[in-house]
Design a protein around this motif. Structure first.
Motif, PDB file in Angstrom:
ATOM      1  N   SER A 281       0.830  -1.207   0.000  1.00  0.00           N
ATOM      2  CA  SER A 281       0.000   0.000   0.000  1.00  0.00           C
ATOM      3  C   SER A 281       0.865   1.258   0.000  1.00  0.00           C
ATOM      4  CB  SER A 281      -0.926   0.015   1.219  1.00  0.00           C
ATOM      5  OG  SER A 281      -1.823  -1.062   1.154  1.00  0.00           O
ATOM      6  N   SER A 282       1.922   1.257   0.776  1.00  0.00           N
ATOM      7  CA  SER A 282       2.823   2.412   0.832  1.00  0.00           C
ATOM      8  C   SER A 282       3.523   2.621  -0.505  1.00  0.00           C
ATOM      9  CB  SER A 282       3.864   2.235   1.927  1.00  0.00           C
ATOM     10  OG  SER A 282       3.248   2.231   3.178  1.00  0.00           O
ATOM     11  N   LYS A 283       3.914   1.525  -1.129  1.00  0.00           N
ATOM     12  CA  LYS A 283       4.591   1.612  -2.421  1.00  0.00           C
ATOM     13  C   LYS A 283       3.649   2.183  -3.483  1.00  0.00           C
ATOM     14  CE  LYS A 283       7.372  -1.105  -5.631  1.00  0.00           C
ATOM     15  NZ  LYS A 283       7.925  -2.418  -5.951  1.00  0.00           N
ATOM     16  N   GLU A 284       2.391   1.728  -3.484  1.00  0.00           N
ATOM     17  CA  GLU A 284       1.403   2.261  -4.425  1.00  0.00           C
ATOM     18  C   GLU A 284       1.191   3.754  -4.194  1.00  0.00           C
ATOM     19  OE1 GLU A 284      -2.093  -0.095  -3.775  1.00  0.00           O
ATOM     20  OE2 GLU A 284      -1.248  -1.844  -4.804  1.00  0.00           O
ATOM     21  N   ALA A 285       1.094   4.144  -2.931  1.00  0.00           N
ATOM     22  CA  ALA A 285       0.905   5.556  -2.601  1.00  0.00           C
ATOM     23  C   ALA A 285       2.106   6.379  -3.046  1.00  0.00           C
ATOM     24  CB  ALA A 285       0.681   5.714  -1.102  1.00  0.00           C
ATOM     25  N   GLN A 286       3.309   5.860  -2.838  1.00  0.00           N
ATOM     26  CA  GLN A 286       4.520   6.562  -3.237  1.00  0.00           C
ATOM     27  C   GLN A 286       4.587   6.720  -4.751  1.00  0.00           C
ATOM     28  OE1 GLN A 286       6.627   8.154  -1.304  1.00  0.00           O
ATOM     29  NE2 GLN A 286       7.878   8.811  -3.013  1.00  0.00           N
ATOM     30  N   GLU A 287       4.205   5.684  -5.472  1.00  0.00           N
ATOM     31  CA  GLU A 287       4.221   5.757  -6.942  1.00  0.00           C
ATOM     32  C   GLU A 287       3.230   6.802  -7.446  1.00  0.00           C
ATOM     33  OE1 GLU A 287       3.492   1.708  -8.119  1.00  0.00           O
ATOM     34  OE2 GLU A 287       5.557   1.095  -7.683  1.00  0.00           O
ATOM     35  N   THR A 288       2.045   6.838  -6.844  1.00  0.00           N
ATOM     36  CA  THR A 288       1.039   7.834  -7.227  1.00  0.00           C
ATOM     37  C   THR A 288       1.538   9.234  -6.914  1.00  0.00           C
ATOM     38  OG1 THR A 288      -0.735   6.241  -6.846  1.00  0.00           O
ATOM     39  CG2 THR A 288      -1.358   8.568  -6.896  1.00  0.00           C
ATOM     40  N   TYR A 289       2.098   9.405  -5.737  1.00  0.00           N
ATOM     41  CA  TYR A 289       2.642  10.707  -5.350  1.00  0.00           C
ATOM     42  C   TYR A 289       3.746  11.133  -6.325  1.00  0.00           C
ATOM     43  CZ  TYR A 289       5.334  14.166  -2.747  1.00  0.00           C
ATOM     44  OH  TYR A 289       6.020  15.300  -2.389  1.00  0.00           O
ATOM     45  N   GLN A 290       4.625  10.202  -6.641  1.00  0.00           N
ATOM     46  CA  GLN A 290       5.745  10.509  -7.542  1.00  0.00           C
ATOM     47  C   GLN A 290       5.236  10.932  -8.920  1.00  0.00           C
ATOM     48  OE1 GLN A 290       8.820  10.635  -6.317  1.00  0.00           O
ATOM     49  NE2 GLN A 290       9.468  11.537  -8.220  1.00  0.00           N
TER      50      GLN A 290
ATOM     51  N   ALA B 199      -3.692   9.482   6.083  1.00  0.00           N
ATOM     52  CA  ALA B 199      -4.802   9.062   6.954  1.00  0.00           C
ATOM     53  C   ALA B 199      -5.276   7.658   6.580  1.00  0.00           C
ATOM     54  CB  ALA B 199      -5.951  10.059   6.853  1.00  0.00           C
ATOM     55  N   GLU B 200      -5.362   7.386   5.285  1.00  0.00           N
ATOM     56  CA  GLU B 200      -5.799   6.060   4.840  1.00  0.00           C
ATOM     57  C   GLU B 200      -4.804   4.980   5.250  1.00  0.00           C
ATOM     58  OE1 GLU B 200      -6.664   5.963   0.645  1.00  0.00           O
ATOM     59  OE2 GLU B 200      -8.255   7.458   0.835  1.00  0.00           O
ATOM     60  N   LEU B 201      -3.527   5.263   5.119  1.00  0.00           N
ATOM     61  CA  LEU B 201      -2.512   4.278   5.509  1.00  0.00           C
ATOM     62  C   LEU B 201      -2.545   4.027   7.017  1.00  0.00           C
ATOM     63  CD1 LEU B 201       0.489   5.290   3.211  1.00  0.00           C
ATOM     64  CD2 LEU B 201      -0.926   3.225   3.036  1.00  0.00           C
ATOM     65  N   GLN B 202      -2.741   5.073   7.807  1.00  0.00           N
ATOM     66  CA  GLN B 202      -2.850   4.903   9.255  1.00  0.00           C
ATOM     67  C   GLN B 202      -4.074   4.064   9.606  1.00  0.00           C
ATOM     68  OE1 GLN B 202      -2.798   8.913  10.772  1.00  0.00           O
ATOM     69  NE2 GLN B 202      -0.578   8.960  10.928  1.00  0.00           N
ATOM     70  N   GLN B 203      -5.192   4.334   8.928  1.00  0.00           N
ATOM     71  CA  GLN B 203      -6.420   3.572   9.160  1.00  0.00           C
ATOM     72  C   GLN B 203      -6.215   2.106   8.786  1.00  0.00           C
ATOM     73  OE1 GLN B 203      -9.282   4.455  10.573  1.00  0.00           O
ATOM     74  NE2 GLN B 203     -10.227   2.467  10.227  1.00  0.00           N
TER      75      GLN B 203
END
Length: 188
Positions: free
Chosen positions: A48-57, A105-109
């Motif tokens: 999930s973190s990797k997907e979020a990082q890719e989207t952010y990038q 917030a989603e990752l924390q949840q």
């Protein structure tokens, strides 16, 4: 009558001396971190973190690309075009900021959702061991200021066994596993 009271008092004192309260302690952090379920939770969070990082990038790359184009044409573009491009860049920056807040917030949840059943299982296991062992208190060594090991039983090994944590798996070996996985991911 006095004799009966003396006998009753002596019996009570003797019984109290025999029924010493039993205390135990456990390392909950060790249990939770080493549980097999925690490995899956870590993998899920990593994905999930990797997907979020890719989207952010990709969002940042979009901003940088449009910003470079803006800088190249700003001096020759009309006022209306510059303002439109500046507004577009501002909106992209705002989307990036909103994305960061939302995804955090989603990752924390998600982490809380993944961790809750793991903590519950560890807690239930400790409770079961405590009840079976007749302990009146079980202290978490990570939160206790002082534990006299001579007067308190360490039930961590029992809990590890009940939670199917291999004997050779420790926090140190876990740290090595995580570091090796991190280095392998960085090498890709």
């Amino acid at each position: 009558m006095k004799k009966i009271l003396l006998i009753a008092a002596a019996a009570f004192v003797s019984f109290s001396a025999l029924a010493q309260p039993k205390f135990a302690h456990v390392n909950m952090n060790e249990l939770v971190q080493l549980m097999p379920e925690m490995d899956q939770a870590r993998k899920t969070m990593e994905t999930s973190s990797k997907e979020a990082q890719e989207t952010y990038q990709s969002m940042v790359e979009e901003f940088n690309s449009k910003y470079q184009k803006y800088e190249q044409t700003a001096s020759t573009a009309s006022q209306a075009i510059r303002e439109a491009k500046e507004k577009e860049l501002s909106e992209i920056q705002q989307r990036i900021g909103e994305f960061q807040q939302t995804i955090q917030a989603e990752l924390q949840q998600k982490q809380q959702e993944l961790m809750a059943p793991i903590y519950d299982k560890a807690q239930k296991t400790v409770n079961d061991i405590a009840k079976a062992g007749g302990y009146i208190y079980v202290f978490d060594i990570t939160a206790a200021l002082y534990i006299d090991s001579a007067q308190s039983t360490d039930i961590t090994a029992q809990a590890r066994k009940a939670l199917n944590i291999p004997d050779d798996r420790t926090l140190e070996t876990l740290a090595q596993e995580l570091q090796a996985a991190q280095q392998a991911a960085a090498a890709e």
